[in-house]
Design an enzyme around this catalytic site. Structure first.
Site, PDB file in Angstrom:
ATOM      1  N   ASN A  43       0.842  -1.207   0.000  1.00 33.10           N
ATOM      2  CA  ASN A  43       0.000   0.000   0.000  1.00 33.10           C
ATOM      3  C   ASN A  43       0.872   1.251   0.000  1.00 33.10           C
ATOM      4  O   ASN A  43       1.613   1.434  -0.981  1.00 33.10           O
ATOM      5  CB  ASN A  43      -1.149  -0.046   1.009  1.00 33.10           C
ATOM      6  CG  ASN A  43      -0.825  -0.317   2.438  1.00 33.10           C
ATOM      7  OD1 ASN A  43      -0.200  -1.294   2.783  1.00 33.10           O
ATOM      8  ND2 ASN A  43      -1.273   0.560   3.315  1.00 33.10           N
ATOM      9  N   ASP A  44       0.824   2.087   0.984  1.00 40.19           N
ATOM     10  CA  ASP A  44       1.389   3.437   0.864  1.00 40.19           C
ATOM     11  C   ASP A  44       2.886   3.499   0.521  1.00 40.19           C
ATOM     12  O   ASP A  44       3.671   2.713   1.062  1.00 40.19           O
ATOM     13  CB  ASP A  44       1.261   4.200   2.195  1.00 40.19           C
ATOM     14  CG  ASP A  44      -0.097   4.075   2.822  1.00 40.19           C
ATOM     15  OD1 ASP A  44      -1.005   3.520   2.196  1.00 40.19           O
ATOM     16  OD2 ASP A  44      -0.243   4.526   3.972  1.00 40.19           O
ATOM     17  N   GLN A  60       4.619   0.248   2.287  1.00 39.20           N
ATOM     18  CA  GLN A  60       3.875  -0.622   3.199  1.00 39.20           C
ATOM     19  C   GLN A  60       3.728  -1.979   2.538  1.00 39.20           C
ATOM     20  O   GLN A  60       3.267  -2.083   1.389  1.00 39.20           O
ATOM     21  CB  GLN A  60       2.489  -0.023   3.465  1.00 39.20           C
ATOM     22  CG  GLN A  60       2.520   1.179   4.371  1.00 39.20           C
ATOM     23  CD  GLN A  60       2.788   0.772   5.808  1.00 39.20           C
ATOM     24  OE1 GLN A  60       1.914   0.266   6.491  1.00 39.20           O
ATOM     25  NE2 GLN A  60       4.011   1.002   6.275  1.00 39.20           N
ATOM     26  N   SER A 104       2.792   3.601   8.177  1.00 34.26           N
ATOM     27  CA  SER A 104       3.411   4.597   7.283  1.00 34.26           C
ATOM     28  C   SER A 104       4.195   5.682   7.999  1.00 34.26           C
ATOM     29  O   SER A 104       3.924   6.010   9.155  1.00 34.26           O
ATOM     30  CB  SER A 104       2.327   5.249   6.430  1.00 34.26           C
ATOM     31  OG  SER A 104       1.923   4.337   5.452  1.00 34.26           O
ATOM     32  N   ASP A 163       1.119   8.057  10.870  1.00 37.46           N
ATOM     33  CA  ASP A 163       1.734   8.497   9.614  1.00 37.46           C
ATOM     34  C   ASP A 163       2.565   9.781   9.769  1.00 37.46           C
ATOM     35  O   ASP A 163       2.301  10.790   9.100  1.00 37.46           O
ATOM     36  CB  ASP A 163       0.671   8.687   8.512  1.00 37.46           C
ATOM     37  CG  ASP A 163      -0.267   7.498   8.388  1.00 37.46           C
ATOM     38  OD1 ASP A 163       0.151   6.387   8.752  1.00 37.46           O
ATOM     39  OD2 ASP A 163      -1.423   7.681   7.946  1.00 37.46           O
TER      40      ASP A 163
HETATM   41  C1  FRU Z   1      -3.167   4.491   4.582  1.00 38.66           C
HETATM   42  C2  FRU Z   1      -2.892   3.720   5.866  1.00 38.66           C
HETATM   43  C3  FRU Z   1      -2.104   4.543   6.864  1.00 38.66           C
HETATM   44  C4  FRU Z   1      -1.420   3.487   7.688  1.00 38.66           C
HETATM   45  C5  FRU Z   1      -1.116   2.445   6.649  1.00 38.66           C
HETATM   46  C6  FRU Z   1      -1.166   1.030   7.157  1.00 38.66           C
HETATM   47  O1  FRU Z   1      -3.424   3.642   3.507  1.00 38.66           O
HETATM   48  O2  FRU Z   1      -4.100   3.272   6.431  1.00 38.66           O
HETATM   49  O3  FRU Z   1      -2.871   5.450   7.619  1.00 38.66           O
HETATM   50  O4  FRU Z   1      -0.280   3.966   8.309  1.00 38.66           O
HETATM   51  O5  FRU Z   1      -2.068   2.600   5.626  1.00 38.66           O
HETATM   52  O6  FRU Z   1      -0.717   0.134   6.189  1.00 38.66           O
END
Ligand code: FRU
Length: 491
Positions: A43-44, A60, A104, A163
């Site tokens: 993800n991020d 991520q 993140s 984050d």
């Molecule tokens: C955004 C999020 C962040 C978090 C991360 C977890 O997509 O939800 O807020 O840190 O992904 O993977």
């Protein structure tokens, strides 16, 4: 020193990569010029930085499944953002303060060292959460030593507090964190430090009843406060906005506020929220400034919507990717996003077809303008009828209607099989700049005035591109694109 548990988790992730690598690479939907997880879920984008002349992109990563779980930080590095090195895992969720995920965060350089800041996510047996903002330090950008939590949850917020993005302003370090107030409103909180270890709360700067934003989502994720072309911008990913007109049709949003940051009083006066991307799959972007002074953005080309479990790539043990990098520029209060110059290094032979004419409601294919992984530029000489469009591989359709001043992207919904549309206002169409990869499309309109990003899953053999419209004249340029190259170990 790496703890035993950390070494064990990294070993397990590596085993997973070895087990599924071949199956992943066989997927016809595997992308060719986008960063993806070696297996599992990405993800991020995290920790974006250019450090000692090398770009670092962390992400991520759940190596063990194509669902969200206890996240690792995966890691790629590059000198030019097209030739990549697979680095070993930067962070694994091994310690008590991050046992349910190294969530993140961001990176800064100080006194020659690379510092990562991230959220340690902890879920207790009764379902409660704990959150710790943590730090890890590296001498080489590759191996990180965890220093543990540097910031605990302050009063006034729920455990949805995460984050951290860190930057320097004058002589002080600042950290902005995405948060939820106790009455469940999204906001962004700033902390200040002299040494990166000790952080003092400085105040909230936006959301949750500030600047007239009283009902603007129940949680703000991934805030990023930047200075660009003389102004300050807060980029943020709010959750819980209701669809309104053309806006907010994805389950979560990402956008920006333009304003002025007053560091003395820690106040941010800002204008309205503007979505960064008009497509289907764009979330949790992060920016960084490189040595050349450019502000570069990567986003997650995905989102946690109800289609996520239906991505066909899951059959091949992977899901999601990052967007291509975009250079940001603020012009007259509007953010423009342009594909990064370095991507030109992927271009193969050029095919240019000038003065293509569409007369009465024509629908045409053009010799040689086809493919699965390519870059396309359409320069319009005239659009005089009431419609222009491009159908990509019979699966996604971009349509512009000058009279309605509207542009829209349609694709097939992978869960329901039905069509779905995202749209925005557009008064003039001068230029389209499209990056098609095997299962993604990124469309830059009028040199970055608007961008549509989407995953799509056409028949994997289909290469057709059709142009349709009425009294349109255009020059079309196409390049097939070389894939990224990778060196280094699997993770
Ligand atoms: C955004 C999020 C962040 C978090 C991360 C977890 O997509 O939800 O807020 O840190 O992904 O993977």
């Amino acid at each position: 020193m790496m703890t035993e548990r950390e070494a064990h988790l990294i070993h397990k992730a590596y085993e997973e990569v070895k087990k599924y690598e071949e199956q992943v690479e066989k997927d016809p939907y595997r992308l060719t010029f986008h960063l993806m997880p070696p297996v599992g879920l990405l993800n991020d984008p995290n920790g974006l930085i250019q450090y000692n002349d090398v770009y670092h992109v962390f992400f991520q990563w759940n190596p063990f499944d194509t669902t969200h779980g206890s996240k690792f930080w995966g890691h790629y590095s590059s000198k030019d953002l097209i030739h990549w090195k697979k680095e070993s895992v930067a962070l694994a969720p091994s310690e008590w303060y991050e046992k349910n995920g190294c969530y993140s965060g961001s990176a800064v350089e100080w006194a020659g060292k690379l510092y990562l800041f991230y959220t340690g996510n902890v879920k207790k047996e009764n379902g409660d959460r704990e959150t710790y903002q943590c730090m890890a330090i590296s001498d080489d950008g590759i191996h990180f030593e965890k220093k543990g939590p540097v910031l605990e949850l302050p009063e006034g917020y729920t455990a949805h507090f995460r984050d951290p993005k860190v930057w320097k302003h004058d002589d002080d370090w600042y950290m902005i964190v995405g948060a939820q107030t106790l009455d469940e409103k999204g906001t962004a909180v700033i902390f200040q430090s002299k040494d990166l270890y000790h952080w003092k709360e400085a105040g909230r700067i936006a959301g949750a009843d500030m600047n007239g934003l009283n009902d603007f989502g129940y949680m703000w994720e991934c805030p990023d406060l930047i200075h660009l072309n003389g102004q300050d911008l807060l980029l943020v990913s709010p959750q819980g906005l209701e669809p309104s007109g053309h806006f907010y049709h994805n389950v979560f949003q990402s956008g920006y506020f333009v304003g002025k940051m007053d560091y003395d009083h820690v106040q941010f006066q800002h204008g309205p929220f503007v979505e960064l991307d008009r497509g289907f799959d764009f979330y949790a972007p992060q920016t960084f400034k490189d040595a050349s002074g450019r502000t570069i953005l990567y986003g997650w080309m995905g989102i946690t919507d109800d289609m996520e479990p239906y991505h066909p790539t899951i059959n091949h043990h992977w899901v999601h990717a990052l967007t291509i990098p975009r250079e940001l520029e603020l012009r007259k209060g509007k953010l423009y996003q342009k594909p990064l110059e370095e991507l030109k290094g992927l271009r193969k032979e050029r095919l240019k077809v000038n003065h293509v004419n569409l007369t009465e409601n024509q629908n045409i294919e053009i010799q040689g303008i086809k493919g699965k992984a390519l870059e396309l530029i359409v320069d319009f000489l005239k659009i005089e009828g009431n419609k222009f469009g491009i159908s990509f591989r019979n699966e996604a359709v971009l349509t512009y209607e000058p009279e309605r001043e509207e542009i829209r992207l349609q694709r097939r919904n992978i869960k329901t099989g039905g069509h779905e549309i995202r749209r925005c206002k557009l008064s003039d169409l001068d230029k389209l700049h499209v990056f098609m990869d095997r299962s993604s499309i990124e469309i830059f309109i009028n040199d970055g005035e608007e961008v549509f990003t989407a995953r799509y899953f056409p028949d994997s053999e289909n290469e057709t591109i059709q142009f349709f419209g009425d009294h349109v004249e255009m020059n079309i340029t196409k390049w097939e694109l070389k894939p990224f190259t990778y060196t280094g170990q699997s993770i």
